[in-house]
Motif scaffolding. Structure first.
Motif, short mmCIF file in Angstrom:
data_model
loop_
_atom_site.label_atom_id
_atom_site.label_comp_id
_atom_site.label_asym_id
_atom_site.label_seq_id
_atom_site.Cartn_x
_atom_site.Cartn_y
_atom_site.Cartn_z
N MET A 291 0.82 -1.07 -0.07
CA MET A 291 -0.07 0.15 -0.12
C MET A 291 0.74 1.19 0.05
N THR A 292 0.60 2.15 -0.92
CA THR A 292 1.39 3.23 -1.07
C THR A 292 0.88 4.60 -0.04
N LEU A 293 1.55 5.15 0.83
CA LEU A 293 1.16 6.29 1.51
C LEU A 293 1.96 7.43 1.15
N GLN A 294 1.20 8.48 1.36
CA GLN A 294 1.89 9.70 1.14
C GLN A 294 2.85 10.06 2.33
N ARG A 295 3.81 10.65 2.11
CA ARG A 295 4.72 10.98 3.16
C ARG A 295 4.05 12.07 4.22
N LEU A 296 4.12 11.79 5.20
CA LEU A 296 3.36 12.40 6.38
C LEU A 296 3.70 13.81 6.46
N GLY A 297 5.03 14.15 6.38
CA GLY A 297 5.53 15.54 6.47
C GLY A 297 5.92 15.92 7.82
N THR A 298 5.50 17.18 8.47
CA THR A 298 5.86 17.74 9.53
C THR A 298 4.68 17.87 10.30
N GLY A 299 4.56 17.37 11.66
CA GLY A 299 3.44 17.38 12.30
C GLY A 299 3.45 17.51 13.94
N ILE A 300 2.49 17.67 14.59
CA ILE A 300 2.34 17.99 16.07
C ILE A 300 1.57 17.02 16.71
N GLY A 301 1.90 16.80 18.16
CA GLY A 301 0.81 15.87 18.77
C GLY A 301 -0.55 16.82 19.24
N TRP A 302 -1.53 16.46 18.79
CA TRP A 302 -2.88 16.97 19.06
C TRP A 302 -3.28 16.81 20.57
N ARG A 303 -3.54 17.97 21.29
CA ARG A 303 -3.85 17.96 22.42
C ARG A 303 -4.88 18.91 22.72
N PRO A 304 -5.92 18.63 23.50
CA PRO A 304 -7.07 19.75 23.72
C PRO A 304 -6.41 21.07 24.19
N GLU A 305 -5.44 21.29 25.00
CA GLU A 305 -5.06 22.31 25.38
C GLU A 305 -4.30 23.42 24.33
N ILE A 306 -3.92 22.86 23.17
CA ILE A 306 -3.17 23.72 22.15
C ILE A 306 -4.30 23.35 20.70
N ALA A 307 -5.30 22.90 20.94
CA ALA A 307 -6.19 22.62 19.81
C ALA A 307 -6.41 23.88 18.87
N ASP A 308 -6.69 24.72 19.50
CA ASP A 308 -6.95 25.96 18.67
C ASP A 308 -5.65 26.51 18.02
N ALA A 309 -4.53 26.33 18.55
CA ALA A 309 -3.25 26.93 18.15
C ALA A 309 -2.78 26.06 16.95
N VAL A 310 -2.91 24.57 17.10
CA VAL A 310 -2.84 23.87 15.89
C VAL A 310 -3.31 24.05 14.96
N GLU A 311 -4.63 24.25 14.98
CA GLU A 311 -5.27 24.65 13.63
C GLU A 311 -4.86 25.83 13.09
N ARG A 312 -4.14 26.73 13.69
CA ARG A 312 -3.86 28.06 13.16
C ARG A 312 -2.42 27.95 12.52
N MET A 313 -1.61 26.87 13.01
CA MET A 313 -0.47 26.88 12.72
C MET A 313 -0.02 26.41 11.26
N PRO A 314 0.92 27.26 10.65
CA PRO A 314 1.39 27.04 9.33
C PRO A 314 2.09 25.72 9.15
N GLY A 315 1.99 25.14 7.94
CA GLY A 315 2.96 23.90 7.68
C GLY A 315 2.66 22.67 8.74
N ILE A 316 1.42 22.57 8.99
CA ILE A 316 1.41 21.17 9.99
C ILE A 316 0.58 20.31 8.81
N ASP A 317 1.34 19.29 8.66
CA ASP A 317 1.01 18.36 7.49
C ASP A 317 0.05 17.13 8.25
N TRP A 318 0.21 16.79 9.48
CA TRP A 318 -0.32 15.94 10.11
C TRP A 318 -0.40 15.91 11.67
N VAL A 319 -1.14 15.30 12.35
CA VAL A 319 -1.29 15.46 13.80
C VAL A 319 -1.51 14.04 14.24
#
Length: 429
Positions: free
Chosen positions: A1-29
């Motif tokens: 199975m071919t998967l796209q490279r994930l890229g750069t991500g961050i661990g999603w946590r409720p405390e930073i959920a809003d910030a993660v949504e606004r962060m540029p360059g987040i490919d995955w969580v």
């Protein structure tokens, strides 16, 4: 199975959920699997998915390195979360999290955290068998993570790199390499991160974790609550010089800084990968797991092997959480450090799952909980632990009385449905 490279991500946590949504360059969580409910996903995760951001569930409670076969209900729950998130893969840990039970004719004890498995042939046989069971039950590829350790098992037969190489060779499992954990084991156990990277099969890497920690009294604690140190970034650069990591993710679980600081850390991670020459884009073809017939030792292992591993793990865990003697060959000082770390972790998680308790008890919460933990090992989940803690305080009248007692009793009744009986007072003869 071919998967796209994930890229750069961050661990999603409720405390930073809003910030993660606004962060540029987040490919995955990545989300902690046990903290998500398939039928009630947070709106933030829903919005991220609608934008095409990949979400990967990260399990913490399977205990694939434990002596028992993986629990079918836990596997089913993990598979359900994979489906709800539309995840391309799922991850867990090379660790044990509980011990005891029928296999060892002893009470089941919960560690409340990840503990290292011994790098022995017996432990590898058990781990391989358990991973194959998990692979058969999960709808997407599985990747397993190397963990940070405060203690070392005596009589180990392999290095970490050799252990992981054989694990991949026998199961075809992917690897989640945590470079912060390699640094932790370098400080705490004298292990060479470069040697580990040279020995492990880098082509099996699914993605990479990067996190911070803190050193206290010569011991490195993998806290996920401090900035990523340069030494961890150096290990990431070394890894990227050997292979282009399909994905790299920043983990942060506590003491969250301002969003700008998280973005700076993500920039430093990208720079470290680029310095190693990794980070190429494009499709990624994960290695296909070999057929069962092609894998040595994939058949169910002997009960005697599971029992040997189980007895050893039960002795270690009982020493850490129930105060039994330290097993022969273990460093007593380090076992003490690990025991205190487990109790502190337990107090922190209970405070998160039941935030009313530290609010009701105030500054007395932590000392009271640590005293309770010293007397009573955890045998269920954290929510059960919170109820048991409150019940013990109420039974023994150790609430400080007055309004605190009434509030704690009301909280306990609301969640348990019956009043804990006070412990009978012993009368003097």
């Amino acid at each position: 199975m071919t998967l796209q490279r994930l890229g750069t991500g961050i661990g999603w946590r409720p405390e930073i959920a809003d910030a993660v949504e606004r962060m540029p360059g987040i490919d995955w969580v990545e989300v902690v699997a046990e903290n998500t409910c398939p039928g009630h996903l947070p709106e933030s995760l829903r919005r991220l998915r609608e934008r095409g951001v990949t979400v990967v569930p990260h399990g913490v409670s399977l205990g694939l390195g434990g002596a028992d076969r993986p629990d079918e209900e836990r596997l089913a729950a993990l598979a359900e979360r994979v489906a709800a998130l539309g995840a391309p893969l799922v991850t867990e840990h090379i660790a044990f999290v509980r011990a005891g039970g029928p296999l060892t004719a002893s009470p089941v004890l919960e560690a409340g955290h990840l503990l290292p498995v011994p790098r022995t042939r017996d432990a590898l046989d058990v781990l391989c068998a358990n991973i194959r069971i998990a692979q058969a039950a999960l709808p997407v590829p599985l990747a397993v993570e190397n963990i940070a350790a405060l203690i070392a098992w005596p009589g180990e037969e392999m290095t970490e790199g050799q252990f992981l190489y054989d694990l991949v060779d026998r199961t075809g499992v992917r690897l989640l390499i945590d470079v912060a954990n390699l640094h932790t084991n370098h400080v705490n156990r004298g292990e060479d991160p470069a040697k580990a990277l040279a020995e492990l099969p880098v082509e099996a890497i699914a993605y990479v974790h990067v996190a911070g920690g803190v050193e206290r009294d010569g011991v490195w604690h993998d806290s996920h609550a401090h900035p990523v140190p340069p030494a961890v970034l150096d290990i990431l650069t070394d890894l990227a010089s050997r292979v282009a990591p399909p994905g790299v993710l920043l983990e942060r679980d506590d003491l969250f800084p301002e969003p700008a600081e998280l973005e700076r850390e993500l920039g430093a991670i990208r720079a470290a990968v680029a310095a190693g020459g990794g980070g190429a884009d494009g499709p990624w073809e994960p290695p296909a797991p070999p057929a069962a017939a092609e894998i040595p030792g994939v058949a169910e292992i002997a009960d005697a092997t599971r029992q040997r591993v189980g007895l050893a793990q039960a002795a270690v865990l009982s020493s850490l959480v129930a105060g039994t003697p330290v097993p022969e060959g273990f460093d007593r000082v380090r076992m003490g450090v690990q025991a205190r770390a487990l109790a502190a972790k337990r107090a922190d998680v209970v405070a998160k799952v039941a935030p009313e308790l530290p609010e009701i008890l105030g500054a007395a919460y932590r000392g009271a909980f640590l005293a309770y933990a010293q007397e009573r090992p955890m045998t269920g989940g954290y929510r059960r632990d919170a109820l048991d803690f409150a019940a013990q305080l109420l039974r023994e009248g150790r609430t400080g009385g007055g309004g605190t007692h009434r509030r704690l009793r009301a909280w306990w009744l609301q969640r348990s449905g019956s009043a804990p009986r006070r412990r009978a007072l012993l009368r003097r003869a």
